[in-house]
Write an enzyme that holds these catalytic residues in place. Structure first.
Site, mmCIF file in Angstrom:
data_model
loop_
_atom_site.group_PDB
_atom_site.id
_atom_site.type_symbol
_atom_site.label_atom_id
_atom_site.label_comp_id
_atom_site.label_asym_id
_atom_site.label_seq_id
_atom_site.Cartn_x
_atom_site.Cartn_y
_atom_site.Cartn_z
ATOM 1 N N ARG A 35 6.426 -28.176 7.338
ATOM 2 C CA ARG A 35 6.828 -27.573 6.059
ATOM 3 C C ARG A 35 8.142 -28.094 5.496
ATOM 4 N NH1 ARG A 35 1.967 -25.791 4.345
ATOM 5 N NH2 ARG A 35 0.984 -24.521 5.947
ATOM 6 N N ARG A 47 0.866 -1.195 0.000
ATOM 7 C CA ARG A 47 0.000 0.000 0.000
ATOM 8 C C ARG A 47 0.887 1.224 0.000
ATOM 9 N NH1 ARG A 47 -4.072 0.252 4.785
ATOM 10 N NH2 ARG A 47 -5.013 1.782 3.399
HETATM 11 C C1 LIG Z 1 0.659 -30.492 3.740
HETATM 12 C C2 LIG Z 1 -0.309 -29.448 4.195
HETATM 13 C C3 LIG Z 1 -1.497 -29.248 3.533
HETATM 14 C C4 LIG Z 1 -2.394 -28.258 3.968
HETATM 15 N N1 LIG Z 1 -3.569 -28.057 3.277
HETATM 16 C C5 LIG Z 1 -4.425 -27.097 3.670
HETATM 17 C C6 LIG Z 1 -5.649 -26.856 2.968
HETATM 18 O O1 LIG Z 1 -5.959 -27.523 1.997
HETATM 19 N N2 LIG Z 1 -6.463 -25.855 3.387
HETATM 20 C C7 LIG Z 1 -6.167 -25.101 4.499
HETATM 21 O O2 LIG Z 1 -6.954 -24.214 4.849
HETATM 22 N N3 LIG Z 1 -5.025 -25.305 5.182
HETATM 23 C C8 LIG Z 1 -4.154 -26.273 4.807
HETATM 24 N N4 LIG Z 1 -2.989 -26.459 5.496
HETATM 25 C C9 LIG Z 1 -2.699 -25.597 6.646
HETATM 26 C C10 LIG Z 1 -2.939 -26.351 7.972
HETATM 27 O O3 LIG Z 1 -4.296 -26.731 8.106
HETATM 28 C C11 LIG Z 1 -2.534 -25.441 9.156
HETATM 29 O O4 LIG Z 1 -3.339 -24.287 9.131
HETATM 30 C C12 LIG Z 1 -1.094 -25.006 9.095
HETATM 31 O O5 LIG Z 1 -0.261 -26.104 8.841
HETATM 32 C C13 LIG Z 1 -0.689 -24.342 10.411
HETATM 33 O O6 LIG Z 1 -0.673 -25.334 11.398
HETATM 34 P P1 LIG Z 1 -1.039 -25.010 12.903
HETATM 35 O O7 LIG Z 1 -2.421 -24.464 13.024
HETATM 36 O O8 LIG Z 1 -0.777 -26.277 13.677
HETATM 37 O O9 LIG Z 1 0.085 -23.929 13.246
HETATM 38 P P2 LIG Z 1 0.013 -22.654 14.203
HETATM 39 O O10 LIG Z 1 -1.012 -21.689 13.747
HETATM 40 O O11 LIG Z 1 1.424 -22.144 14.338
HETATM 41 O O12 LIG Z 1 -0.442 -23.208 15.562
HETATM 42 C C14 LIG Z 1 0.411 -24.077 16.329
HETATM 43 C C15 LIG Z 1 -0.475 -24.810 17.303
HETATM 44 O O13 LIG Z 1 -1.049 -23.865 18.197
HETATM 45 C C16 LIG Z 1 -2.393 -24.232 18.481
HETATM 46 N N5 LIG Z 1 -3.288 -23.168 18.028
HETATM 47 C C17 LIG Z 1 -2.945 -22.021 17.394
HETATM 48 N N6 LIG Z 1 -4.009 -21.255 17.186
HETATM 49 C C18 LIG Z 1 -5.062 -21.933 17.684
HETATM 50 C C19 LIG Z 1 -6.458 -21.696 17.754
HETATM 51 N N7 LIG Z 1 -7.004 -20.557 17.309
HETATM 52 N N8 LIG Z 1 -7.247 -22.618 18.309
HETATM 53 C C20 LIG Z 1 -6.739 -23.771 18.793
HETATM 54 N N9 LIG Z 1 -5.425 -24.069 18.771
HETATM 55 C C21 LIG Z 1 -4.604 -23.166 18.216
HETATM 56 C C22 LIG Z 1 -2.640 -25.574 17.772
HETATM 57 O O14 LIG Z 1 -2.313 -26.612 18.630
HETATM 58 C C23 LIG Z 1 -1.650 -25.538 16.639
HETATM 59 O O15 LIG Z 1 -1.292 -26.830 16.161
HETATM 60 C C24 LIG Z 1 -2.082 -27.445 5.097
HETATM 61 C C25 LIG Z 1 -0.863 -27.656 5.762
HETATM 62 C C26 LIG Z 1 0.014 -28.631 5.339
HETATM 63 C C27 LIG Z 1 1.319 -28.815 6.068
#
Ligand SMILES: Cc1cc2nc3c(=O)[nH]c(=O)nc-3n(C[C@H](O)[C@H](O)[C@H](O)COP(=O)(O)OP(=O)(O)OC[C@H]3O[C@@H](n4cnc5c(N)ncnc54)[C@H](O)[C@@H]3O)c2cc1C
Length: 311
Positions: A229, A122
């Site tokens: 990742r 922006r």
């Molecule tokens: C191979 C692969 C394919 C994927 N495909 C898709 C897809 O098709 N569509 C899509 O939308 N996403 C997709 N994702 C993204 C995935 O669903 C996660 O959003 C992403 O990997 C981040 O993981 P996370 O939430 O564990 O990480 P972070 O956000 O860093 O969170 C770490 C941990 O903190 C906790 N946490 C954080 N925030 C919250 C919350 N608000 N509530 C509860 N617990 C929380 C959880 O335990 C979480 O595991 C993909 C990821 C991978 C690796």
């Protein structure tokens, strides 16, 4: 969007600041120096806090006097990793500067447990920099994995796709700069045309354009990021960033990284049924025999075999 104030970076890289804080010589060497990723991207360490000893020190707070020798430090870190006692890992933090294509940034930003500050399109004008995959990375849609690529394109097909990607990206960039209508000093290039706001002109650019951000996280959440990742299931373009960061992490906290590799990256998680199969195997029951009395789906069985490297 310059690759970050190169003069400042060079000065900082040479700076010698005495400190009483613990430092890691191997990571100090790498501070501020970009590790190149993809065609225009990079990752570099801007700052960090803590080391293997900080993890041990934090754990000792919870365990009392605890261990003293380095050998025991390694053992303690491995114990913490095995038993998911993760908060001592949160005592270490790292701040990275990353330049990455927007579609990679969209996957990366899903990791909510980090602090991010992104380049503002922006405010500033984006550079004519977009990601064009190497020919070897261009492949057909996978049939077995809907989120993946499979059969590589022929070199002619790959060249044709690269040409399309480059042509469209250049066309969009030309219309972007036309709309911005700024000679770099704020003056109009075309005096008869408007200077469309940068926040609007940018909406025509594709997801292959590069953005930049500062990304700060703690070691526990970094390991979580790397486990997802740097994994083979992740898209290649984010995997290569994760692999570059994994190398930095190895230098920073070698003991914790070794434990992470042994108990997370190289380890496998088994369901209740899978544990039953493994127990039965120890008693000499074959998988085929076991499956006669089981309602595991073919997909689950395949995934189980894959975990054990049997596919
Ligand atoms: C191979 C692969 C394919 C994927 N495909 C898709 C897809 O098709 N569509 C899509 O939308 N996403 C997709 N994702 C993204 C995935 O669903 C996660 O959003 C992403 O990997 C981040 O993981 P996370 O939430 O564990 O990480 P972070 O956000 O860093 O969170 C770490 C941990 O903190 C906790 N946490 C954080 N925030 C919250 C919350 N608000 N509530 C509860 N617990 C929380 C959880 O335990 C979480 O595991 C993909 C990821 C991978 C690796």
């Amino acid at each position: 969007m310059s690759d970050l104030h190169e003069d400042t970076a060079a000065l900082l890289a040479e700076a010698k600041t005495p400190t009483r804080r613990p430092t890691v010589a191997a990571l100090e060497e790498k501070l501020f120096r970009p590790v190149h990723v993809l065609d225009h991207g990079f990752v570099r360490v801007i700052d960090y806090m803590g080391d293997d000893a900080a993890i041990v020190q934090a754990a000792r707070v919870s365990y009392g006097k605890g261990t003293k020798s380095q050998r025991n430090d390694r053992g303690l870190i491995r114990y913490l990793m095995r038993h998911r006692h993760t908060t001592p890992m949160e005592m270490c933090e790292i701040k990275l500067h990353v330049k990455l294509p927007i579609f990679v940034a969209r996957q990366w930003i899903r990791h909510r447990t980090a602090n991010v500050n992104e380049y503002s399109a922006r405010y500033s004008i984006l550079d004519r920099e977009f990601y064009i995959p190497e020919p070897g990375q261009l492949a057909e849609q996978s049939n077995s994995n809907r989120q993946g690529r499979e059969q590589p394109l022929s070199s002619e097909q790959a060249q044709a796709v690269r040409d399309i990607l480059r042509r469209d990206a250049m066309t969009c960039y030309d219309t972007y700069t036309n709309m911005i209508n700024d000679d770099g000093t704020g003056e109009k290039i075309d005096p008869n045309a408007p200077q469309v706001a940068r926040e609007l002109a940018r909406i025509n650019l594709g997801a292959g354009y590069y953005t930049q951000w500062y990304w700060k996280t703690d070691l526990h959440n970094l390991f979580h990021f790397l486990s997802l990742r740097a994994h083979s299931h992740a898209q290649y373009e984010i995997q290569v960033y994760a692999e570059a960061i994994a190398e930095m992490t190895k230098l920073w906290v070698p003991m914790a990284f070794e434990a992470f590799e042994d108990y997370r990256m190289g380890a496998a998680h088994f369901s209740t049924d899978e544990v039953k199969i493994l127990r039965a195997a120890l008693d000499g029951v074959s998988l085929r025999e076991f499956l006669k009395g089981s309602d595991l789906s073919a997909r689950e069985v395949n995934e189980f075999r894959k975990k054990l490297g049997k596919i």
